[in-house]
Write an enzyme that holds these catalytic residues in place. Structure first.
Site, PDB file in Angstrom:
ATOM      1  N   LYS A   1     -53.143  79.756  21.046  1.00 26.38           N
ATOM      2  CA  LYS A   1     -53.670  78.346  21.032  1.00 26.38           C
ATOM      3  C   LYS A   1     -54.522  78.120  22.288  1.00 26.38           C
ATOM      4  CE  LYS A   1     -52.614  73.489  20.111  1.00 26.38           C
ATOM      5  NZ  LYS A   1     -53.267  72.866  21.130  1.00 26.38           N
TER       6      LYS A   1
ATOM      7  N   ARG B   1     -49.956  64.044  13.732  1.00 25.77           N
ATOM      8  CA  ARG B   1     -50.169  63.630  15.040  1.00 25.77           C
ATOM      9  C   ARG B   1     -50.891  62.252  14.911  1.00 25.77           C
ATOM     10  NH1 ARG B   1     -51.826  68.379  18.985  1.00 25.77           N
ATOM     11  NH2 ARG B   1     -51.246  66.784  20.462  1.00 25.77           N
TER      12      ARG B   1
ATOM     13  N   SER C   1     -58.264  72.190  29.101  1.00 27.55           N
ATOM     14  CA  SER C   1     -58.646  70.963  29.221  1.00 27.55           C
ATOM     15  C   SER C   1     -60.307  70.888  29.821  1.00 27.55           C
ATOM     16  CB  SER C   1     -57.661  70.198  30.226  1.00 27.55           C
ATOM     17  OG  SER C   1     -56.362  70.295  29.499  1.00 27.55           O
TER      18      SER C   1
ATOM     19  N   GLN D   1     -55.499  61.561  25.625  1.00 25.20           N
ATOM     20  CA  GLN D   1     -56.586  62.012  24.863  1.00 25.20           C
ATOM     21  C   GLN D   1     -57.585  61.032  24.191  1.00 25.20           C
ATOM     22  OE1 GLN D   1     -55.116  65.196  22.863  1.00 25.20           O
ATOM     23  NE2 GLN D   1     -55.002  66.570  24.369  1.00 25.20           N
TER      24      GLN D   1
ATOM     25  N   SER E   1     -51.352  59.153  23.770  1.00 29.10           N
ATOM     26  CA  SER E   1     -51.968  59.983  24.144  1.00 29.10           C
ATOM     27  C   SER E   1     -53.270  59.560  25.237  1.00 29.10           C
ATOM     28  CB  SER E   1     -52.522  61.146  23.153  1.00 29.10           C
ATOM     29  OG  SER E   1     -53.162  61.999  23.723  1.00 29.10           O
TER      30      SER E   1
ATOM     31  N   GLU F   1     -47.025  68.172  30.023  1.00 31.03           N
ATOM     32  CA  GLU F   1     -47.195  69.485  29.152  1.00 31.03           C
ATOM     33  C   GLU F   1     -46.570  70.371  30.059  1.00 31.03           C
ATOM     34  OE1 GLU F   1     -51.538  70.810  30.850  1.00 31.03           O
ATOM     35  OE2 GLU F   1     -51.494  68.703  29.935  1.00 31.03           O
TER      36      GLU F   1
END
Length: 457
Positions: free
Chosen positions: A433, A140, A34, A188, A186, A336
């Site tokens: 990932k 997504r 992040s 994000q 999200s 998460e």
């Protein structure tokens, strides 16, 4: 909802190593994904070169680096300065901003930070940019970013489904100004817009209007990173941000270890017993993984700081006969962490309910469906709720464990496999990932148990 495996490739299943006794683990983790990807975006838009020390080198960060390079940003691998010890996980990065150009197809893979952070930045380039990713990435949620770009005056072409692939043509500037979005799916979406907002002509006055705003610590991380580079960010009310237009200062920064990736290692102490030391745990951080300090004691762990490290003591652990209680948790701050904690709850002796994680249905996979499918295939009793999971105590047995291209699903299987023989994770490579070293780090941890188990069995 049934979970569906959607991996692009498969190797032989990875049989999770059984713990043979209490652990004496000492774990050093690479940098936060992040933080790395936020700093890469800010450095690309800064008013001079920046060096990122101890960055993460993984698939997600590599996709971000490649996209920025394709847009014209200079990114070089460099040795540590001033005689500092080299990063055992990869070189430092020197980022040199440059005028950005289009004619680029951004490959996001399955990386949420790339698919949500890059479009606002790439809209500042001149020319056509296409955003796409792995096949499952097209499922997504992306509608909030696509609508935001359109509302900011960017010409976007998609199929109308609010998902990838989509294409837009940048003119070298973005108007900015007042913008309303629904970031319920999200956080994000918010971070992606805030990161590039100082470079918008009018900055950005962003207001979230959805019913919920998950993972607030990640937005706090974004705001802190902006302010550290001299950007003025006001927060008039909850769910409202004002980013003033202006330069983003060049800045050398050191990336903290990834505390979310620490979760399976810390949880292992409660499962196998013994202690696990996580090296260089920051005393102050915006990473949500820091919540492990208060969450793990709910299951009976003792968590203490020792110098720069965090030490988790699980006592005798489940392996040694400990009875772990069920817990009720609202994980809306840090979903998460849910896969690791659900794996732990599935091994406990009481029922647990973990809520505030409905947004995980839109992550690398539908994590709620995937967790329920994997645990239940192993003899568990996990029930999906609208906003979470209910986990009933059950005797688990070895079984196939689907990773669903999701690093956190793979590591959840490793946790269960500490005390359940025959857990076969179908794609341990998915951990690349964010933590390519996971299989070797995990094997080293398990090998610290009494009896020195065969970590390759």
């Amino acid at each position: 909802m049934a979970a569906t495996t959607h991996s692009q490739s498969r190797t032989e299943p990875w049989i999770a190593p059984l713990a043979r006794g209490p652990l004496r683990g000492d774990v050093s983790l690479p940098g936060s994904k992040s933080l790395t990807n936020r700093e890469l975006v800010l450095a690309a838009l800064a008013d001079g070169p920046s060096t990122i020390r101890l960055p993460l080198h993984s698939r997600d960060s590599a996709l971000m680096v490649r996209a920025l390079r394709d847009l014209g940003v200079g990114i070089d691998e460099v040795d540590p300065e001033d005689g500092a010890a080299p990063n055992p996980y990869g070189p430092d990065l020197r980022i040199t901003p440059a005028p950005m150009h289009g004619g680029v197809r951004v490959d996001c893979g399955l990386a949420g930070t790339v698919m949500r952070f890059l479009p606002p930045l790439a809209a500042l380039a001149v020319g056509e940019v296409t955003v796409d990713g792995d096949p499952y990435a097209r499922k997504r949620p992306m509608d909030a970013i696509i609508r935001a770009l359109v509302d900011l005056g960017v010409n976007v072409t998609d199929d109308g489904g609010g998902a990838m692939p989509f294409t837009f043509t940048g003119t070298g500037s973005v108007r900015g100004g007042a913008l309303t979005i629904d970031a319920s799916a999200s956080s994000q979406f918010v971070s992606g817009l805030l990161l590039s907002a100082p470079r918008f002509d009018e900055g950005l006055h962003l207001t979230h209007v959805g019913e919920r705003l998950p993972s607030m610590p990640h937005i706090e991380m974004t705001v802190a990173a902006l302010r550290a580079r001299g950007v003025t960010v006001d927060e008039p009310s909850v769910g409202e941000w004002v980013v003033h237009p202006g330069p983003i200062a060049a800045r050398d920064t050191t990336i903290e270890p990834d505390l979310s990736n620490a979760a399976p290692f810390a949880v292992a102490a409660l499962v196998a017993g013994g202690t696990v030391r996580i090296r260089t745990w920051p005393r102050e951080t915006t990473q949500v993984g820091a919540d492990l300090e208060t969450l793990l004691p709910l299951w009976g762990a003792t968590v203490a700081r020792d110098g720069d490290d965090l030490v988790v003591d699980g006592g005798v652990g489940i392996l040694g006969g400990a009875s772990l209680p069920g817990v009720d948790l609202d994980l809306s701050r840090g979903g998460e962490l849910a896969p690791a904690l659900v794996a732990l709850a599935a091994l406990a002796d009481g029922p647990s309910e973990i809520t505030g994680i409905g947004h995980l249905r839109g992550h690398e996979t539908d994590r709620l469906a995937a967790l329920a499918a994997d645990v239940n295939r192993s003899g568990g009793a996990v029930h999906e709720l609208d906003d979470g999971l209910r986990i009933e105590p059950a005797a688990l047995h070895g079984s196939d464990w689907g990773a669903y291209d999701d690093h956190r699903m793979a590591t959840a299987g490793a946790i269960v496999g500490l005390v359940v023989d025959g857990v076969a994770v179908d794609d341990i490579g998915s951990t690349a990932k964010t933590l390519p070293q996971f299989p070797s780090l995990w094997a080293d941890l398990v090998a610290t148990g009494a009896g020195t188990p065969d970590a390759e069995r």
